[in-house]
Design an enzyme around this catalytic site. Structure first.
Site, PDB file in Angstrom:
ATOM      1  N   GLU A 214       0.803  -1.224   0.000  1.00 44.76           N
ATOM      2  CA  GLU A 214       0.000   0.000   0.000  1.00 44.76           C
ATOM      3  C   GLU A 214       0.834   1.273   0.000  1.00 44.76           C
ATOM      4  OE1 GLU A 214      -2.748  -0.445   3.212  1.00 44.76           O
ATOM      5  OE2 GLU A 214      -3.685  -2.201   2.324  1.00 44.76           O
TER       6      GLU A 214
ATOM      7  N   ASP B 151      -3.456  -1.252  12.502  1.00 45.37           N
ATOM      8  CA  ASP B 151      -4.210  -2.424  12.067  1.00 45.37           C
ATOM      9  C   ASP B 151      -3.359  -3.621  12.462  1.00 45.37           C
ATOM     10  OD1 ASP B 151      -5.481  -4.535  10.892  1.00 45.37           O
ATOM     11  OD2 ASP B 151      -5.196  -3.874   8.825  1.00 45.37           O
TER      12      ASP B 151
ATOM     13  N   ASP C  43     -12.710  -5.772  11.742  1.00 41.73           N
ATOM     14  CA  ASP C  43     -12.637  -6.041  10.309  1.00 41.73           C
ATOM     15  C   ASP C  43     -12.967  -7.515  10.086  1.00 41.73           C
ATOM     16  OD1 ASP C  43     -12.082  -6.319   7.617  1.00 41.73           O
ATOM     17  OD2 ASP C  43      -9.924  -6.141   7.828  1.00 41.73           O
TER      18      ASP C  43
ATOM     19  N   LYS D  85     -16.026  -2.881   3.938  1.00 41.90           N
ATOM     20  CA  LYS D  85     -15.467  -3.328   2.664  1.00 41.90           C
ATOM     21  C   LYS D  85     -16.602  -3.953   1.863  1.00 41.90           C
ATOM     22  CE  LYS D  85     -10.870  -4.473   4.550  1.00 41.90           C
ATOM     23  NZ  LYS D  85      -9.990  -5.600   4.940  1.00 41.90           N
TER      24      LYS D  85
ATOM     25  N   SER E 177      -5.950  -4.672  -0.324  1.00 46.64           N
ATOM     26  CA  SER E 177      -4.557  -4.603  -0.773  1.00 46.64           C
ATOM     27  C   SER E 177      -4.455  -4.731  -2.291  1.00 46.64           C
ATOM     28  CB  SER E 177      -3.732  -5.693  -0.086  1.00 46.64           C
ATOM     29  OG  SER E 177      -4.322  -6.963  -0.269  1.00 46.64           O
TER      30      SER E 177
ATOM     31  N   LYS F 200      -9.568   4.402   4.799  1.00 47.74           N
ATOM     32  CA  LYS F 200      -8.262   3.742   4.810  1.00 47.74           C
ATOM     33  C   LYS F 200      -7.987   3.241   3.401  1.00 47.74           C
ATOM     34  CE  LYS F 200      -7.385  -0.464   6.491  1.00 47.74           C
ATOM     35  NZ  LYS F 200      -6.924  -1.621   7.300  1.00 47.74           N
TER      36      LYS F 200
END
Length: 425
Positions: A208, A244, A312, A337, A367, A388
């Site tokens: 990232e 994270d 998450d 997500k 990712s 994010k």
């Protein structure tokens, strides 16, 4: 009206930022209005995510998505032909029904989410309004705090750091444009500090765009150096730190223990470690600090620490799991997500449930991101207050550039979430 009637739905195989295949979908109306969406893919995935259909075999090392493409073209496209592109929920529910499985494993969640997002983009284009306004209406006005992953570890980088992301949050900025400027200045300064201390190879970056300093094992060193960069620029008190931890990947189900910095520790010892971190550093957010089934542990940590605790893998953008978390008071925020759940409608339902119960919503990339900028529009559309999406690679900066455009378009109506990122209203 012909303007809103679906004439064609077609999919193709394209590449994500890792050079791996993913699916792209176009939805076209009778008058030729087009919406195109591509689907990101995660490397660090939880067991409760909707099913990502891959081809297997030798081609692309088994990661091809031609089966998902075929399912769009042969199953979903005929079923959606003639439907009104503005009927998002109706379309999403039909696709869920056509799949008929709990995890969307028949058609593939990647196929379904590609269509779902493309439908929304086509509808916005047909109505001649921005996607963020189509999603959120006239009340979409909050620009998010960017959660910048400056030092990478875990599954995102070839380093010895166990935690996946060591992040900074420019909560003291006055606008999004100021926040992203400050964040990138800290990134450059951190690179200079890392090169002096760890040598030129520390400037190599992970998935990232965050740095991957060789030999660094302790997350406290990463936090210390980030703080140093912040202080050198005179931005003390204008940034919060966050992590994270992706603790599911540190957990051994056979022993019931975690491995951190080469040492096996219990859940209680890991919670003690987090307490020490939060007391020593200006940390305001912890994502997945414990493994994905430990609702009890999340409840204890949420009660103990006065910071944002994000689920998450714990929630996987799944409304049933979020309801369980709310009932147990496990975590106080969710990572959103869309491809974890499979349709835009379901993701919006999850976000609404979270906000109604005082949970924060951090919209997140994967990712394996693409250059598509629907993520930025979704973040503003639901007034999430935090996003994010990595740091410097072009598929990451594409999201920031879109947010800069939205901020400019909103003008004086734009509000930067800042210190109220968890509940920005």
């Amino acid at each position: 009206m012909e303007r809103f009637k679906i004439r064609e739905v077609k999919a193709r195989e394209v590449l994500d930022c890792r050079g791996e295949p993913t699916i792209e979908v176009e939805v076209i109306t009778e008058t030729g209005i087009v919406g195109r969406a591509s689907v990101p893919s995660g490397r660090s995935r939880g067991m409760h995510e909707a099913f990502e259909l891959r081809d297997g075999g030798k081609r692309y090392h088994g990661k091809g998505v031609l089966k998902a493409v075929r399912n769009v073209n042969e199953i979903l496209a005929p079923a959606l032909k003639g439907m009104d592109v503005t009927k998002q929920r109706e379309i999403d529910e039909l696709m869920i029904e056509l799949d008929g499985t709990e995890d969307k494993s028949k058609i593939g969640a990647n196929a379904i989410v590609g269509v779902s997002l493309a439908v929304a983009k086509t509808a916005a284009n047909a109505l001649e309004i921005p996607l963020y306004r189509y999603i959120g209406g006239v009340n979409a006005y909050i620009l998010p705090v960017p959660v910048l992953n400056l030092i990478e570890g875990g599954k995102l980088a070839a380093t010895d750091l166990d935690f996946q992301e060591h992040q900074v949050m420019p909560i003291g900025a006055k606008s999004f444009s100021e926040a992203i400027r400050m964040g990138l200045e800290v990134y450059y300064e951190l690179g200079r500090i890392l090169m002096e201390k760890h040598g030129k190879y520390s400037l190599n970056v992970g998935v990232e765009g965050g740095y991957t300093p060789p030999g660094m094992k302790d997350p406290r060193e990463a936090l210390e150096l980030e703080l140093k960069a912040i202080e050198e620029l005179g931005y003390t008190n204008k940034f919060a730190l966050s992590l994270d931890c992706a603790a599911t990947h540190l957990y051994n189900r056979n022993t019931g223990k975690y491995t951190l910095m080469g040492k096996e520790i219990t859940r209680e010892e890991l919670i003690d470690f987090y307490e020490d971190l939060v007391s020593a550093y200006p940390i305001q957010s912890l994502e997945d600090p414990l493994e994905e089934e430990d609702f009890e542990g999340f409840r204890e940590l949420t009660k103990t620490l006065n910071v944002q605790i994000i689920g998450d893998d714990l929630f996987a953008t799944n409304i049933k799991r979020l309801r369980k978390g709310i009932e147990m008071k496990a975590a106080n925020a969710i990572l959103l997500k869309v491809n974890q759940v499979g349709t835009l409608s379901e993701a919006l339902d999850v976000a609404e449930l979270a906000f109604r119960n005082g949970y924060g919503v951090q919209v997140s990339e994967r990712s394996g991101q693409t250059e598509d900028t629907w993520l930025a529009d979704l973040t503003v559309g639901i007034n999430a207050g935090q996003i994010k999406t990595g740091v410097t690679r072009s598929e990451r900066t594409a999201q920031y550039n879109q947010l800069l455009r939205i901020e400019e378009e909103l003008g004086k109506r734009a509000k930067y979430a800042g210190k109220n990122f968890k509940q920005p209203f």
